[in-house]
Design a protein around this motif. Sequence first.
Motif, PDB file in Angstrom:
ATOM      1  N   GLN A   1     -13.797  -2.693  12.633  1.00 55.73           N
ATOM      2  CA  GLN A   1     -13.443  -1.459  13.216  1.00 55.73           C
ATOM      3  C   GLN A   1     -14.459  -0.654  13.075  1.00 55.73           C
TER       4      GLN A   1
ATOM      5  N   ASN B   1      -0.863  -7.708  14.648  1.00 58.96           N
ATOM      6  CA  ASN B   1      -2.497  -7.595  14.384  1.00 58.96           C
ATOM      7  C   ASN B   1      -2.765  -6.420  13.874  1.00 58.96           C
TER       8      ASN B   1
ATOM      9  N   ASP C   1      -4.060  -0.452  16.910  1.00 61.86           N
ATOM     10  CA  ASP C   1      -4.335  -0.715  18.446  1.00 61.86           C
ATOM     11  C   ASP C   1      -5.748  -0.883  18.804  1.00 61.86           C
ATOM     12  N   TRP C   2      -6.511  -0.642  17.816  1.00 58.89           N
ATOM     13  CA  TRP C   2      -7.852  -0.685  18.091  1.00 58.89           C
ATOM     14  C   TRP C   2      -8.382  -2.137  18.252  1.00 58.89           C
ATOM     15  N   GLU C   3      -7.801  -3.135  17.950  1.00 58.17           N
ATOM     16  CA  GLU C   3      -8.288  -4.409  18.060  1.00 58.17           C
ATOM     17  C   GLU C   3      -7.661  -5.408  18.816  1.00 58.17           C
ATOM     18  N   LYS C   4      -8.202  -5.962  19.829  1.00 53.58           N
ATOM     19  CA  LYS C   4      -7.354  -6.629  21.096  1.00 53.58           C
ATOM     20  C   LYS C   4      -7.373  -8.147  20.665  1.00 53.58           C
ATOM     21  N   ILE C   5      -6.278  -8.732  21.321  1.00 55.09           N
ATOM     22  CA  ILE C   5      -6.407 -10.088  21.529  1.00 55.09           C
ATOM     23  C   ILE C   5      -7.399 -10.603  22.732  1.00 55.09           C
ATOM     24  N   THR C   6      -8.299 -11.287  22.514  1.00 54.67           N
ATOM     25  CA  THR C   6      -9.457 -12.031  23.298  1.00 54.67           C
ATOM     26  C   THR C   6      -9.265 -13.216  23.830  1.00 54.67           C
TER      27      THR C   6
ATOM     28  N   ASP D   1      -8.342 -12.810  17.824  1.00 49.17           N
ATOM     29  CA  ASP D   1      -8.905 -11.441  17.792  1.00 49.17           C
ATOM     30  C   ASP D   1     -10.095 -11.340  18.182  1.00 49.17           C
ATOM     31  N   GLU D   2     -10.551  -9.515  18.073  1.00 51.03           N
ATOM     32  CA  GLU D   2     -11.850  -9.309  18.652  1.00 51.03           C
ATOM     33  C   GLU D   2     -12.817  -9.530  17.390  1.00 51.03           C
TER      34      GLU D   2
END
Length: 689
Positions: free
Chosen positions: A186, A288, A291-296, A334-335
């Motif tokens: 983060q 996950n 909200d700051w971490e996306k699925i990539t 994830d990211e």
Amino acid sequence: MYKKNIITTSFFALLLVMLLIPVPITASISGNADQGQGLYSRQIVITPNSSRVIISGVETSMEAVPYIENGTTMIPLRFLSQQLLNANVHWNQSERTVFINDGSQTIVINLKQNKAVINGFEYILSPPPVLRDGHTYVPLRFLAEAAGLQVTYNPGDKTITISSSFKQISLPVADFTLPEGLIAGQALTYQDKSRDPLGRAIVDYVWTIEVDGKKINTNSLTAALSKPASGDYLISLRVKNSVGIWSDLTTKRLTVAPNQPPKIMDFTSKKTQVAIGEDLEFTYSVENEEDWEKITAERWSYSWFDGSQWQLKREKPRAFFYPGDHIVNLQVKDEYGNWSEEVETTIRVTEKVVKTEEAFKFSNPVPGELFLNHSNTNFNLLADAAARIVHRDDVTLIASNNPEKIKEPGILYQDQATDRVRVRYHHKNDSKSNINVYVIAENTTDSPVELLLLKRGMAGPSTDIMQAGQQVVTSYLQSNHYQKLTLQPGEKVILNKEQKTLKPQELLAGLIDVHAGGQLVFTIVASKDNQTAVNYQNMAFLSKENSHVRGTFSQANKYIDVEIKGVDKEKIIIGRNDAFPDYFLQGIDSITGEQVINRGNRGVVYTITIKAEQTVGVLFNPRGTIYKGAMLGFDNKIWYLPNAGTLHGSKEGVVLGIIKQGETKTITYVPPSGSDTPFLLVFIPENKW
């Protein structure tokens, strides 16, 4: 004697006291730091004609040595002001003037006129300031009287002690807030609350970050710790104001929690029972981090039992073409790079046929998608399409793949060439030490030679030979590495200097296209360092092994024109000796002089132009045991072969797309390292879907 109008030395007294204080201020400070107030006292002990100095009990040394001249002790001004205070000192050579600026006021010492100007008041200096060995010296007596310092001489050890009385100062305050609940990966944000009680500007920051016994200093916390890994951090800050005064140290703890892998929830298919060729639709949700971490990324696979064994394919299925139970698996990333645990769902496929595999995959083609060929068509038995090779230009291929396994430093291959040249190399470090593989171009002529770098693809270091082969092809086909160089007589240039060092058992590969305006020598060198590589003349040529290609070949570009009737299924053969007469390149190993054959035509670039009289679907069908590659497709984009995983055996294939009636399409293809090279292009007419 000193001539002065009014003895007003408040600023200079502060400056001179600060000249005697190490920066940042840490010792002998008392008072309320939160209010930015402190009492300070400093003592400095010097020994004339010695670099030894003791500052508040701490011994150090200074470059400029104090000395005694006619009974007067002369003090080095720059050492005191710059090294201890961090004040700005400027020397004007033409005026022979020293300017000392603390951020708000300036002291000017004029060596020509033997005077000092402080706060607008003029002081005549006797003895005068001196420029000696590049250092400006001023009389200690002047400093003592101007600043109200106490000077004591100790005849026993011949030292001079300079002391200042306690004075009240206003320190800047270093303050900041750190986030709570930070998770690894983060972005770190913080609030700077540093201030100066008197409103002076904060002009400098020094952060100290300590974690796992390691410590770093930086002027930017977010640059050094933008997305911290998990752990406990001690973060400290000092700030400096515009007059050069440093704050006390403020330290706070930052705890960064581990980044947890995502978790797939509710993975299912819209239908648990489907017909052959029926569209599939999947749904799932993910738990996950916030909200700051996306699925990539997604990683799909599916498997079924073919009556004798389970078959596994690594792609997202759009439909199934074999009856029975199919298990679909999914993972997400994830990211931060964490993969979830794999989840699965089961779909039953009935005997009912909605669409054949040909009809489904050619009606909405996805280049690189697997063609499973459940009908067990033997593509090799299809009729040959009308095809011919057209030679439109010539490219010299310098191929270095032997010895493939490097056991010691040396020259891997060397030859000279001009005009269009392509260098191909593929090697593995089979030694116990790190090795670099360099491609060097050298001008051994008496005249300058222009060198144009045209295209370049590189891969590695890697331990995955299949992935490296695909990466070289991909980066080469995508590249536009145009650069113009002029090599003077005797000059060398490394063409792949960005490629990193090979550790033991790692491999690398590359494909480099250049145009040489004159004769150049191209050398592929295995070396322990750059310097050794450039001076390769004293290195030995490494011995060959049997199975891999090394040599120089002409006509390394092949242009193939294909005409498809579109009535029955047809094929063309690429990468096999029976594809065309005299198909494999023949050349010379310049080291041994022997004739060699480039079996598989590795390093050759194929441009295949296909004209269809009727609409056809096009398949890529590898004919070896294992394959993973890429090509530049009909849409001038990279197509992976296949999109995921590798191809095994010759039964299946990969969808390339369709060519409509009357259309002409072109693909560009390079055989990938690590794969078996033969393949078929299969053309299936629309009436056979």
